[in-house]
Design a protein around this motif. Structure first.
Motif, mmCIF file in Angstrom:
data_model
loop_
_atom_site.group_PDB
_atom_site.id
_atom_site.type_symbol
_atom_site.label_atom_id
_atom_site.label_comp_id
_atom_site.label_asym_id
_atom_site.label_seq_id
_atom_site.Cartn_x
_atom_site.Cartn_y
_atom_site.Cartn_z
ATOM 1 N N SER A 162 59.959 -8.916 20.515
ATOM 2 C CA SER A 162 60.673 -8.352 21.791
ATOM 3 C C SER A 162 58.545 -6.990 21.823
ATOM 4 N N GLY A 163 58.816 -6.795 20.174
ATOM 5 C CA GLY A 163 57.649 -6.074 20.076
ATOM 6 C C GLY A 163 56.227 -6.305 20.117
ATOM 7 N N VAL A 164 56.357 -8.171 19.316
ATOM 8 C CA VAL A 164 55.344 -8.592 19.920
ATOM 9 C C VAL A 164 54.606 -8.647 21.283
ATOM 10 N N ILE A 165 55.784 -9.669 22.114
ATOM 11 C CA ILE A 165 55.370 -9.424 23.169
ATOM 12 C C ILE A 165 55.087 -8.584 24.192
ATOM 13 N N TRP A 166 55.326 -7.083 23.578
ATOM 14 C CA TRP A 166 54.813 -6.439 24.527
ATOM 15 C C TRP A 166 53.689 -5.547 23.829
ATOM 16 N N CYS A 167 53.753 -5.731 23.015
ATOM 17 C CA CYS A 167 51.985 -5.797 21.987
ATOM 18 C C CYS A 167 51.084 -6.517 23.513
ATOM 19 N N GLY A 168 51.501 -8.153 23.210
ATOM 20 C CA GLY A 168 51.164 -8.738 23.773
ATOM 21 C C GLY A 168 50.509 -7.747 25.595
ATOM 22 N N PHE A 169 51.660 -7.727 26.512
ATOM 23 C CA PHE A 169 51.121 -7.703 27.229
ATOM 24 C C PHE A 169 50.618 -5.669 26.809
ATOM 25 N N ALA A 170 50.845 -4.984 26.767
ATOM 26 C CA ALA A 170 50.016 -3.969 26.798
ATOM 27 C C ALA A 170 48.746 -3.868 26.679
ATOM 28 N N PHE A 171 48.271 -4.832 25.754
ATOM 29 C CA PHE A 171 46.863 -5.005 25.169
ATOM 30 C C PHE A 171 46.114 -5.718 26.617
ATOM 31 N N SER A 212 41.910 -10.551 30.096
ATOM 32 C CA SER A 212 43.634 -10.610 29.102
ATOM 33 C C SER A 212 44.588 -10.988 28.852
ATOM 34 N N LEU A 213 44.661 -12.250 29.440
ATOM 35 C CA LEU A 213 45.269 -13.780 29.210
ATOM 36 C C LEU A 213 45.447 -14.047 27.688
ATOM 37 N N THR A 214 43.758 -14.038 27.774
ATOM 38 C CA THR A 214 43.142 -14.817 25.688
ATOM 39 C C THR A 214 43.746 -13.894 24.796
ATOM 40 N N PHE A 215 43.106 -11.657 25.539
ATOM 41 C CA PHE A 215 44.448 -11.084 24.439
ATOM 42 C C PHE A 215 45.125 -11.260 24.199
ATOM 43 N N GLY A 216 45.903 -10.848 25.488
ATOM 44 C CA GLY A 216 47.564 -11.178 25.465
ATOM 45 C C GLY A 216 48.497 -12.811 24.757
ATOM 46 N N VAL A 217 47.479 -13.999 24.685
ATOM 47 C CA VAL A 217 48.404 -14.600 24.136
ATOM 48 C C VAL A 217 47.605 -15.258 22.643
ATOM 49 N N LEU A 218 46.755 -14.170 22.578
ATOM 50 C CA LEU A 218 46.144 -14.143 20.831
ATOM 51 C C LEU A 218 46.885 -13.143 19.869
ATOM 52 N N VAL A 219 47.483 -12.860 20.801
ATOM 53 C CA VAL A 219 48.484 -11.357 19.820
ATOM 54 C C VAL A 219 49.587 -12.067 19.519
ATOM 55 N N VAL A 220 50.130 -12.714 20.168
ATOM 56 C CA VAL A 220 51.651 -13.061 20.528
ATOM 57 C C VAL A 220 51.143 -14.846 19.457
ATOM 58 N N VAL A 222 43.186 -4.543 28.986
ATOM 59 C CA VAL A 222 41.804 -4.990 29.459
ATOM 60 C C VAL A 222 41.517 -4.984 30.770
ATOM 61 N N THR A 223 43.126 -5.853 31.707
ATOM 62 C CA THR A 223 42.606 -5.825 32.821
ATOM 63 C C THR A 223 42.434 -4.592 33.346
ATOM 64 N N LEU A 224 42.909 -3.722 33.246
ATOM 65 C CA LEU A 224 42.471 -1.727 34.109
ATOM 66 C C LEU A 224 41.550 -1.864 33.579
ATOM 67 N N THR A 225 40.508 -1.926 32.377
ATOM 68 C CA THR A 225 39.561 -1.744 32.012
ATOM 69 C C THR A 225 38.394 -2.381 32.535
ATOM 70 N N GLY A 226 38.799 -3.485 32.863
ATOM 71 C CA GLY A 226 37.832 -4.621 33.931
ATOM 72 C C GLY A 226 37.407 -3.960 35.709
ATOM 73 N N SER A 227 38.861 -3.863 35.745
ATOM 74 C CA SER A 227 39.345 -3.079 37.499
ATOM 75 C C SER A 227 38.256 -1.558 37.488
ATOM 76 N N ILE A 252 49.931 -5.417 40.232
ATOM 77 C CA ILE A 252 49.874 -7.361 40.634
ATOM 78 C C ILE A 252 48.977 -7.933 39.365
ATOM 79 N N SER A 253 47.832 -7.344 38.932
ATOM 80 C CA SER A 253 47.096 -8.252 38.442
ATOM 81 C C SER A 253 47.207 -8.222 36.973
ATOM 82 N N SER A 254 48.293 -7.680 36.400
ATOM 83 C CA SER A 254 49.128 -7.372 35.173
ATOM 84 C C SER A 254 50.051 -7.581 34.670
#
Lengths: 208, 220
Positions: free
Chosen positions: B52-61, B26-34, B65-70, B103-105
């Motif tokens: 802000s839009g860029v940051i929120w794309c990262g947060f959403a992705f 999830s970190l890789t995805f998020g940081v990669l977007v930013v 990913v975190t929820l999918t993994g869970s 918490i994880s997200s």
């Protein structure tokens, strides 16, 4: 717990798996169900556990339909399916402690059951590093940790060595002698002689 | 009811943060977007709202990913069946999964937010930072409220993970847009927008009620 099954039927698409299963089980009794692969033994166990709904027929547990309020009946059962229902990345101890929490039983039971299934020295090993036989022992401990009234075991001897088989037979015997009931599916019905009151063959979707 | 919920949360957070590839992914995805946005052009030329839009794309992705993994872990280990066999109510399972997902997200979004702040050159004083944290927490909660329900549905279906993204992303538009708008206004020094804050709260409340009503149907 008194279990009564009448004319149970289940199909998956066009494949009819169960065609009319009848079964009666009283407190202090255990039955063994044998049958070839694909006969429907696992389907029957899943239906009895209320995880799967039958297409027709009736199940009564103490006179009530468990599907009307499955949460109450599920807590009274201990179930082992083909999948061990353990988290591979957690240790053996962490898995049992988690089960204690969700069943609301004393966390000390985790230690007790690790010892009972002979896994005390592997308590801190992650489940993914345990052998299949050890996972099966742990799954049986997981299913019995809350002292269920009805034990549903699908192929409990799978992957077990001689000591493991002996241990499981001992646990089933104890379950029956303390007034619980058990339904066990196994290819090795001979191992359960003297423990179960009856052995059935699941043939053409019926118990004979 | 609280002990089983706490059991689910403790187990899930332990698995997500310390025992699986989930956090790294999830970190890789998020940081990669930013990172892509930061390196694609000159970040100093981007407006605060775009950042802000860029940051929120990262947060959403990252949250998806975190929820999918869970839920993948639950499916692979038979965890959902185990919780059902323990007689847990659908509400308890949902709340447990929601809290652990949040918490994880939040943990991964904290890192993505910090990385994004440095890479995109975001500036905020302490008050602004606290307001950003509040919006980030509310937005992440909103995503988790919907995401937990949709991830539970998709985990039971063939090709579910692809379906999760297709189903979830349109549902997340209101909360992601509201959060990005709020972020942008705070970065512009205009303070907390009650309008967008209200949208975030209303979204989370509405989907929380819908999820609590539907979750039993989903897992049974």
């Amino acid at each position: 717990m008194k279990l009564s099954v009448r004319d149970l039927g289940k199909s998956f698409g066009r494949k009819v798996v169960l065609r009319g299963v009848d079964l009666e089980l009283e407190k202090g009794q255990a039955v063994c169900i044998t049958g070839p692969n694909g006969a429907g033994k696992s389907t029957l166990i899943k239906i009895l556990s209320t995880l799967l709904r039958p297409d027709r027929g009736e199940i009564r547990m103490d006179g009530e339909n468990p599907f009307e309020n499955p949460r109450i009946f599920r807590r009274r059962m201990g179930v082992v399916l083909h999948e061990p229902m353990l988290y591979p990345q957690l240790t053996a101890r962490e898995n049992l402690e988690y089960v204690c929490r969700i069943y609301g039983v004393d966390g000390k039971k985790a230690e007790e059951w690790l010892e009972r299934v002979g896994l005390s020295e592997f308590a801190e090993e992650r489940v993914e590093h345990l052998s299949e036989g050890m996972k099966q022992r742990l799954a049986i401990g997981r299913a019995m940790i809350h002292s269920p009234e009805l034990l549903l075991l699908d192929e409990p001897f799978a992957s077990l060595d001689a000591r493991g088989v002996e241990m499981v037979i001992g646990l089933i015997t104890e379950q029956v002698s303390r007034g619980g009931a058990a339904v066990i599916t196994s290819h090795m019905s001979g191992l359960l002689e003297g423990v179960v009151s009856r052995t059935f063959q699941l043939q053409d979707g019926r118990l004979v | 009811m609280m002990r089983p919920i706490w059991g689910i949360v403790a187990r899930d957070v332990r698995l997500s943060l310390f025992r699986s590839e989930s956090l790294a992914l999830s970190l890789t995805f998020g940081v990669l977007v930013v990172l892509v946005f930061a390196l694609a052009g000159d970040p100093t030329k981007l407006g605060e709202e775009a950042k802000s839009g860029v940051i929120w794309c990262g947060f959403a992705f990252s949250t998806v990913v975190t929820l999918t993994g869970s839920f993948r872990r639950e499916r692979e280990s038979g965890g959902m069946e185990l919780m059902r066999l323990a007689g847990l109510s659908a509400e308890a399972i949902y709340i447990g999964k929601l809290i652990s997902g949040f918490i994880s997200s939040s943990a991964s979004n904290l890192v993505i937010g910090a990385a994004g702040g440095v890479m995109l050159g975001l500036k905020a004083d302490l008050g602004g930072l606290l307001r950003l944290c509040l919006i980030a927490a509310l937005g992440t909660l909103g995503i988790c409220v919907t995401g937990t329900l949709v991830a539970a549905i998709s985990s039971e279906l063939r090709g579910g993970e692809g379906l999760l993204v297709a189903l979830l992303m349109p549902l997340l538009f209101p909360v992601v847009i509201a959060s990005a708008k709020s972020f942008g206004l705070i970065l512009l020094g205009e303070g907390l927008s009650l309008k967008w804050l209200g949208v975030e709260i209303a979204y989370a409340a509405m989907f929380l009620i819908i999820s609590l009503l539907l979750f039993e149907e989903v897992i049974e």
